[in-house]
Design a protein around this motif. Structure first.
Motif, PDB file in Angstrom:
ATOM      1  N   GLU A  15      69.011 -38.259  62.338  1.00  0.00           N
ATOM      2  CA  GLU A  15      69.778 -39.327  62.984  1.00  0.00           C
ATOM      3  C   GLU A  15      70.270 -38.892  64.371  1.00  0.00           C
ATOM      4  OE1 GLU A  15      69.643 -42.159  61.758  1.00  0.00           O
ATOM      5  OE2 GLU A  15      69.619 -42.017  59.564  1.00  0.00           O
ATOM      6  N   ASP A  40      70.845 -32.764  55.789  1.00  0.00           N
ATOM      7  CA  ASP A  40      69.900 -32.244  54.794  1.00  0.00           C
ATOM      8  C   ASP A  40      68.626 -31.704  55.422  1.00  0.00           C
ATOM      9  OD1 ASP A  40      70.461 -31.978  52.126  1.00  0.00           O
ATOM     10  OD2 ASP A  40      70.213 -34.100  51.665  1.00  0.00           O
ATOM     11  N   ALA A  95      74.770 -43.122  58.917  1.00  0.00           N
ATOM     12  CA  ALA A  95      74.854 -42.614  60.282  1.00  0.00           C
ATOM     13  C   ALA A  95      73.895 -43.344  61.218  1.00  0.00           C
ATOM     14  CB  ALA A  95      74.545 -41.125  60.279  1.00  0.00           C
ATOM     15  N   SER A 218      64.243 -45.974  57.732  1.00  0.00           N
ATOM     16  CA  SER A 218      64.893 -45.861  56.434  1.00  0.00           C
ATOM     17  C   SER A 218      64.157 -44.822  55.596  1.00  0.00           C
ATOM     18  CB  SER A 218      64.862 -47.212  55.732  1.00  0.00           C
ATOM     19  OG  SER A 218      65.240 -47.033  54.385  1.00  0.00           O
ATOM     20  N   LYS A 219      64.934 -44.057  54.794  1.00  0.00           N
ATOM     21  CA  LYS A 219      64.310 -43.085  53.898  1.00  0.00           C
ATOM     22  C   LYS A 219      64.277 -43.631  52.480  1.00  0.00           C
ATOM     23  CE  LYS A 219      65.689 -40.800  57.571  1.00  0.00           C
ATOM     24  NZ  LYS A 219      66.778 -41.223  58.479  1.00  0.00           N
TER      25      LYS A 219
HETATM   26  N1  LIG Z   1      72.115 -35.811  53.799  1.00  0.00           N
HETATM   27  C1  LIG Z   1      71.177 -36.749  53.557  1.00  0.00           C
HETATM   28  N2  LIG Z   1      71.242 -37.932  54.204  1.00  0.00           N
HETATM   29  C2  LIG Z   1      70.285 -38.841  53.937  1.00  0.00           C
HETATM   30  C3  LIG Z   1      69.219 -38.627  53.033  1.00  0.00           C
HETATM   31  N3  LIG Z   1      68.443 -39.740  53.004  1.00  0.00           N
HETATM   32  C4  LIG Z   1      68.990 -40.607  53.871  1.00  0.00           C
HETATM   33  N4  LIG Z   1      70.105 -40.080  54.442  1.00  0.00           N
HETATM   34  C5  LIG Z   1      71.075 -40.700  55.368  1.00  0.00           C
HETATM   35  O1  LIG Z   1      71.780 -41.667  54.615  1.00  0.00           O
HETATM   36  C6  LIG Z   1      71.977 -42.861  55.379  1.00  0.00           C
HETATM   37  C7  LIG Z   1      71.260 -44.051  54.739  1.00  0.00           C
HETATM   38  O2  LIG Z   1      69.882 -43.791  54.692  1.00  0.00           O
HETATM   39  P1  LIG Z   1      68.770 -44.874  55.045  1.00  0.00           P
HETATM   40  O3  LIG Z   1      67.474 -44.156  54.977  1.00  0.00           O
HETATM   41  O4  LIG Z   1      69.118 -45.573  56.317  1.00  0.00           O
HETATM   42  O5  LIG Z   1      68.879 -45.874  53.812  1.00  0.00           O
HETATM   43  P2  LIG Z   1      68.939 -47.484  53.816  1.00  0.00           P
HETATM   44  O6  LIG Z   1      69.989 -47.896  54.810  1.00  0.00           O
HETATM   45  O7  LIG Z   1      69.297 -47.815  52.404  1.00  0.00           O
HETATM   46  O8  LIG Z   1      67.573 -47.936  54.219  1.00  0.00           O
HETATM   47  C8  LIG Z   1      71.489 -42.511  56.792  1.00  0.00           C
HETATM   48  O9  LIG Z   1      72.583 -42.020  57.536  1.00  0.00           O
HETATM   49  C9  LIG Z   1      70.453 -41.415  56.529  1.00  0.00           C
HETATM   50  O10 LIG Z   1      70.294 -40.546  57.640  1.00  0.00           O
HETATM   51  C10 LIG Z   1      69.169 -37.357  52.363  1.00  0.00           C
HETATM   52  O11 LIG Z   1      68.292 -37.057  51.548  1.00  0.00           O
HETATM   53  N5  LIG Z   1      70.182 -36.471  52.660  1.00  0.00           N
END
Ligand SMILES: Nc1nc2c(ncn2[C@@H]2O[C@H](COP(=O)(O)OP(=O)(O)O)[C@@H](O)[C@H]2O)c(=O)[nH]1
Ligand SMILES: [Mg+2]
Length: 234
Positions: A15, A40, A95, A218-219
């Motif tokens: 991010e 992470d 974030a 998105s993850k």
């Molecule tokens: N520490 C950590 N942060 C994560 C991980 N996966 C996603 N994030 C963070 O969690 C937040 C939400 O993730 P995101 O991929 O945007 O999920 P979505 O909003 O549900 O599509 C973001 O700030 C990502 O950077 C992970 O495995 N570890």
């Protein structure tokens, strides 16, 4: 209003393009607020940017979870962040700028009013494709049903990633139910709610409009659906 009793927990994975804007906005609006970035193993400059923000504003801590050998996971990162915090309240948010920083103050108000949990509730959802909406709606229905049948606490958006909680309350519930929190999962609020007896605490809903991501991706994916099913069962 004093924000020194609040820590914002930001779980991060790549991010670096989003956190300078988010942290600057938070620090300008809520001057004394603490920030903990729980990273992470980002492959971009997330950690460097967090360190730079700390030099600029102060009170920005970084947990480099990969370096510490911690098991990767969003829920596990949030829990590490809450453990590391020292304030009476914590507010968890994404974030990636999808959770508006302006709402942090509203969540803080609810906590100061005595609510144990204050949940950011998405008032609008971006233009998801049909299958994603279908999967999401089904999981929501199952999620609510599980909470209902277990006589657990509910709220307006049980899968929200944007919420505030009384730190001591969270730590008490967590320490008694450690193995019911799915570390790799994405739904730490859900894991918390299912461990709380219905109507035993005050919970409030704080509506906001969900934004589209500007940078990064998105993850969330099929793996998170499996982790959520594990959450329902544990
Ligand atoms: N520490 C950590 N942060 C994560 C991980 N996966 C996603 N994030 C963070 O969690 C937040 C939400 O993730 P995101 O991929 O945007 O999920 P979505 O909003 O549900 O599509 C973001 O700030 C990502 O950077 C992970 O495995 N570890
Ligand atoms: Mg997101």
């Amino acid at each position: 209003m004093q924000y020194k009793e609040f820590t914002v927990i930001l779980p991060t994975l790549n991010e670096g393009r989003n956190i300078p804007e988010l942290i600057s906005n938070l620090k300008k609006r809520y001057r004394e607020i603490e920030i903990i970035v729980a990273d992470d193993g980002s492959k971009d400059n997330t950690i460097d940017e967090a360190i730079r923000m700390n030099k600029k504003y102060g009170n920005v801590k970084v947990i480099d979870r990969k370096k510490m050998g911690r098991e990767k996971g969003l829920t596990a990162s949030v829990i590490d962040g809450i453990k590391r915090s020292r304030t009476k309240y914590v507010i968890v948010m994404d974030a990636d700028l999808q959770h508006p920083y302006q709402v942090v103050g509203k969540i803080a108000d609810r906590l100061l009013d005595g609510d144990k949990i204050a949940v950011g509730i998405r008032a609008e959802v971006e233009n998801w494709p049909f299958y994603r909406k279908f999967v999401s709606k089904s999981l929501i229905i199952i999620g609510y049903a599980v909470l209902f049948l277990r006589r657990s606490q509910s709220c307006g958006d049980i899968f929200s990633g944007f919420f505030g909680v009384d730190r001591e309350f969270f730590m008490n519930v967590y320490s008694r139910n450690k193995n019911r929190f799915v570390g790799r999962g994405f739904k730490v609020l859900y894991d918390l709610l299912k461990c709380v007896k219905r109507d035993s605490i005050q919970v409030s809903d704080v509506p906001y409009v969900f934004k589209n991501r500007k940078f990064g991706e998105s993850k969330a994916g099929a793996k998170q659906v499996l982790d959520l099913l594990k959450s329902f069962a544990s």
